[in-house]
Design a protein around this motif. Structure first.
Motif, PDB file in Angstrom:
ATOM      1  N   ALA A  94     -40.453  19.233 -27.680  1.00  0.00           N
ATOM      2  CA  ALA A  94     -41.109  20.331 -28.361  1.00  0.00           C
ATOM      3  C   ALA A  94     -42.375  20.545 -28.239  1.00  0.00           C
ATOM      4  O   ALA A  94     -43.192  21.468 -27.938  1.00  0.00           O
ATOM      5  N   HIS A  95     -43.189  19.190 -28.133  1.00  0.00           N
ATOM      6  CA  HIS A  95     -44.733  19.222 -27.906  1.00  0.00           C
ATOM      7  C   HIS A  95     -44.829  18.194 -27.093  1.00  0.00           C
ATOM      8  O   HIS A  95     -45.465  16.989 -27.461  1.00  0.00           O
ATOM      9  N   PRO A  96     -44.695  18.366 -25.676  1.00  0.00           N
ATOM     10  CA  PRO A  96     -45.112  17.235 -25.035  1.00  0.00           C
ATOM     11  C   PRO A  96     -46.604  16.987 -24.692  1.00  0.00           C
ATOM     12  O   PRO A  96     -46.811  15.878 -24.097  1.00  0.00           O
ATOM     13  N   HIS A  97     -47.383  17.711 -25.266  1.00  0.00           N
ATOM     14  CA  HIS A  97     -48.879  17.627 -25.466  1.00  0.00           C
ATOM     15  C   HIS A  97     -49.299  16.684 -26.376  1.00  0.00           C
ATOM     16  O   HIS A  97     -50.483  15.954 -26.236  1.00  0.00           O
ATOM     17  N   LEU A  98     -48.273  16.060 -27.136  1.00  0.00           N
ATOM     18  CA  LEU A  98     -48.606  15.169 -28.281  1.00  0.00           C
ATOM     19  C   LEU A  98     -47.977  13.814 -28.220  1.00  0.00           C
ATOM     20  O   LEU A  98     -46.907  13.605 -27.219  1.00  0.00           O
ATOM     21  N   ARG A  99     -48.369  12.855 -28.727  1.00  0.00           N
ATOM     22  CA  ARG A  99     -48.014  11.427 -28.782  1.00  0.00           C
ATOM     23  C   ARG A  99     -46.917  11.049 -30.195  1.00  0.00           C
ATOM     24  O   ARG A  99     -47.478  11.518 -31.021  1.00  0.00           O
ATOM     25  N   PHE A 100     -45.786  10.805 -29.703  1.00  0.00           N
ATOM     26  CA  PHE A 100     -44.699  10.534 -30.648  1.00  0.00           C
ATOM     27  C   PHE A 100     -44.221   9.038 -30.400  1.00  0.00           C
ATOM     28  O   PHE A 100     -44.043   8.667 -29.455  1.00  0.00           O
ATOM     29  N   GLU A 101     -43.820   8.492 -31.451  1.00  0.00           N
ATOM     30  CA  GLU A 101     -43.550   6.925 -31.402  1.00  0.00           C
ATOM     31  C   GLU A 101     -42.271   6.742 -32.509  1.00  0.00           C
ATOM     32  O   GLU A 101     -42.411   7.284 -33.578  1.00  0.00           O
ATOM     33  N   VAL A 102     -41.427   5.827 -32.108  1.00  0.00           N
ATOM     34  CA  VAL A 102     -40.546   5.385 -33.039  1.00  0.00           C
ATOM     35  C   VAL A 102     -41.004   4.071 -33.872  1.00  0.00           C
ATOM     36  O   VAL A 102     -41.730   3.203 -33.319  1.00  0.00           O
ATOM     37  N   GLY A 103     -40.889   4.265 -35.614  1.00  0.00           N
ATOM     38  CA  GLY A 103     -41.404   3.431 -36.171  1.00  0.00           C
ATOM     39  C   GLY A 103     -40.997   3.734 -37.553  1.00  0.00           C
ATOM     40  O   GLY A 103     -40.583   4.599 -37.904  1.00  0.00           O
ATOM     41  N   SER A 104     -41.053   2.488 -38.418  1.00  0.00           N
ATOM     42  CA  SER A 104     -40.668   2.527 -39.850  1.00  0.00           C
ATOM     43  C   SER A 104     -41.991   2.635 -40.782  1.00  0.00           C
ATOM     44  O   SER A 104     -42.885   1.771 -40.459  1.00  0.00           O
ATOM     45  N   MET A 105     -42.043   3.295 -41.739  1.00  0.00           N
ATOM     46  CA  MET A 105     -43.121   3.173 -42.666  1.00  0.00           C
ATOM     47  C   MET A 105     -43.135   2.034 -43.598  1.00  0.00           C
ATOM     48  O   MET A 105     -44.376   1.780 -44.108  1.00  0.00           O
ATOM     49  N   THR A 106     -42.160   1.211 -43.334  1.00  0.00           N
ATOM     50  CA  THR A 106     -42.256  -0.198 -44.085  1.00  0.00           C
ATOM     51  C   THR A 106     -42.939  -1.090 -43.381  1.00  0.00           C
ATOM     52  O   THR A 106     -43.269  -2.254 -43.692  1.00  0.00           O
ATOM     53  N   ALA A 107     -43.020  -0.938 -41.903  1.00  0.00           N
ATOM     54  CA  ALA A 107     -43.936  -1.921 -41.125  1.00  0.00           C
ATOM     55  C   ALA A 107     -44.401  -1.118 -39.844  1.00  0.00           C
ATOM     56  O   ALA A 107     -43.865  -1.070 -38.795  1.00  0.00           O
ATOM     57  N   ASP A 109     -46.351   0.126 -36.622  1.00  0.00           N
ATOM     58  CA  ASP A 109     -46.948  -0.769 -35.689  1.00  0.00           C
ATOM     59  C   ASP A 109     -48.313  -0.182 -35.469  1.00  0.00           C
ATOM     60  O   ASP A 109     -48.601   0.249 -34.271  1.00  0.00           O
ATOM     61  N   LEU A 110     -49.353  -0.385 -36.255  1.00  0.00           N
ATOM     62  CA  LEU A 110     -50.567   0.019 -36.279  1.00  0.00           C
ATOM     63  C   LEU A 110     -51.762  -0.921 -36.608  1.00  0.00           C
ATOM     64  O   LEU A 110     -51.118  -1.852 -37.831  1.00  0.00           O
ATOM     65  N   PRO A 111     -52.760  -1.144 -36.131  1.00  0.00           N
ATOM     66  CA  PRO A 111     -53.693  -2.105 -36.499  1.00  0.00           C
ATOM     67  C   PRO A 111     -54.254  -2.083 -37.862  1.00  0.00           C
ATOM     68  O   PRO A 111     -54.088  -0.561 -38.426  1.00  0.00           O
ATOM     69  N   GLU A 112     -54.607  -2.979 -38.576  1.00  0.00           N
ATOM     70  CA  GLU A 112     -55.237  -2.931 -39.959  1.00  0.00           C
ATOM     71  C   GLU A 112     -56.383  -1.759 -39.955  1.00  0.00           C
ATOM     72  O   GLU A 112     -57.390  -1.933 -38.931  1.00  0.00           O
ATOM     73  N   ALA A 113     -56.590  -0.860 -40.929  1.00  0.00           N
ATOM     74  CA  ALA A 113     -57.714  -0.112 -41.145  1.00  0.00           C
ATOM     75  C   ALA A 113     -58.062   0.815 -39.857  1.00  0.00           C
ATOM     76  O   ALA A 113     -58.901   1.053 -39.331  1.00  0.00           O
ATOM     77  N   SER A 114     -56.910   1.184 -39.040  1.00  0.00           N
ATOM     78  CA  SER A 114     -56.955   1.942 -37.854  1.00  0.00           C
ATOM     79  C   SER A 114     -57.160   3.464 -38.102  1.00  0.00           C
ATOM     80  O   SER A 114     -57.405   4.190 -36.927  1.00  0.00           O
ATOM     81  N   LEU A 115     -56.653   4.072 -39.219  1.00  0.00           N
ATOM     82  CA  LEU A 115     -56.445   5.549 -39.519  1.00  0.00           C
ATOM     83  C   LEU A 115     -57.633   6.044 -40.285  1.00  0.00           C
ATOM     84  O   LEU A 115     -58.034   5.589 -41.144  1.00  0.00           O
ATOM     85  N   GLY A 116     -57.887   7.224 -40.086  1.00  0.00           N
ATOM     86  CA  GLY A 116     -58.591   8.015 -40.947  1.00  0.00           C
ATOM     87  C   GLY A 116     -57.837   8.988 -41.819  1.00  0.00           C
ATOM     88  O   GLY A 116     -58.418   9.494 -42.967  1.00  0.00           O
ATOM     89  N   GLY A 117     -56.593   9.156 -41.545  1.00  0.00           N
ATOM     90  CA  GLY A 117     -55.733   9.840 -42.464  1.00  0.00           C
ATOM     91  C   GLY A 117     -54.388   9.687 -42.245  1.00  0.00           C
ATOM     92  O   GLY A 117     -53.933   9.015 -41.178  1.00  0.00           O
ATOM     93  N   LEU A 118     -53.419   9.568 -43.247  1.00  0.00           N
ATOM     94  CA  LEU A 118     -51.871   9.500 -43.018  1.00  0.00           C
ATOM     95  C   LEU A 118     -51.267  10.434 -43.959  1.00  0.00           C
ATOM     96  O   LEU A 118     -51.491  10.499 -45.044  1.00  0.00           O
ATOM     97  N   LEU A 119     -50.291  11.431 -43.405  1.00  0.00           N
ATOM     98  CA  LEU A 119     -49.624  12.179 -43.820  1.00  0.00           C
ATOM     99  C   LEU A 119     -48.012  11.803 -43.652  1.00  0.00           C
ATOM    100  O   LEU A 119     -47.825  11.450 -42.708  1.00  0.00           O
TER     101      LEU A 119
END
Length: 220
Positions: A94-107, A109-119
């Motif tokens: 639906a949105h080929p211009h965007l990046r999507f990944e499989v992942g779990s909110m319990t763990a 796959d992002l570095p510590e302190a790497s985001l400015g926001g989370l929804l």
């Protein structure tokens, strides 16, 4: 590490529902049609992220990606993450211009302190209440100082189980949330509350809907 049982059930259920999910849920070009409060809340989240310095934003539990696209169109650098490979495949189509990944909110796959926001829009609703501290600690880990968190959910006390949805077999639990309890748990995870809302049901909804906005404290 052994996977928590509810993750497999939730993943399998949404994989089953992924094909045609957008149409069955009535998600159209205007995602916020008839829901101006949700539109305003997402706008507030965007402005808070910008005011805190911007940075990458993660849409956790993104499903087929409508809110990921809304955040992109608002000018944010956004990544969609979902537990279900089927949902991620739908989002990519639906949105080929965007990046999507499989992942779990319990763990994540992002570095510590790497985001400015989370929804996390109506995605903690499948997390058993006793596992929320683990999830909120993970959100705290990946958000940078000053980073903004926004949660949305159905408001209430109970748990509902579904064996069927849209004519397909599923194994899904919905956990209602009390906004004051969510805020308290976020505080214990190291967040500062910003705002919370509750609105009455509209349309086919049967429960009130709530939101909580919080931030990671920035250095003095």
């Amino acid at each position: 590490m052994t996977e928590l049982p509810f993750l497999a059930a939730t993943r399998d259920s949404y994989d089953t529902l992924a094909e045609g999910y957008t149409e069955r849920m009535g998600i159209g070009p205007d995602f916020f049609g008839g829901r101006p409060i949700e539109r305003a809340l997402l706008g507030a989240f965007v402005e808070l992220v910008r005011a805190a310095g911007g940075g990458r934003v993660a849409d956790v539990g993104c499903g087929p990606g409508p809110l990921t696209d809304e955040l992109h169109r608002a000018g944010l650098d956004v990544l969609g993450i979902d537990l279900s490979p089927g949902m991620v495949a739908s989002a990519r189509r639906a949105h080929p211009h965007l990046r999507f990944e499989v992942g779990s909110m319990t763990a994540l796959d992002l570095p510590e302190a790497s985001l400015g926001g989370l929804l996390a829009a109506h995605s903690i609703i499948h997390v058993p209440w006793e596992h929320r501290p683990r999830v909120f600690a993970e959100f705290r880990r990946v958000l940078a100082p000053g980073g903004i968190l926004m949660l949305t959910f159905q408001v209430g006390e109970g748990r509902r189980h579904f064996d069927e949805a849209f004519g397909s077999p599923v194994d899904l639990d919905w956990y209602r949330q009390r906004p004051e309890e969510v805020t308290e748990l976020l505080g214990e995870a190291g967040f500062e509350p910003i705002a919370g809302t509750v609105r009455r049901p509209i349309g086919r909804e049967k429960t009130p809907h709530g939101s909580v906005l919080a931030r990671v404290p920035a250095p003095a």
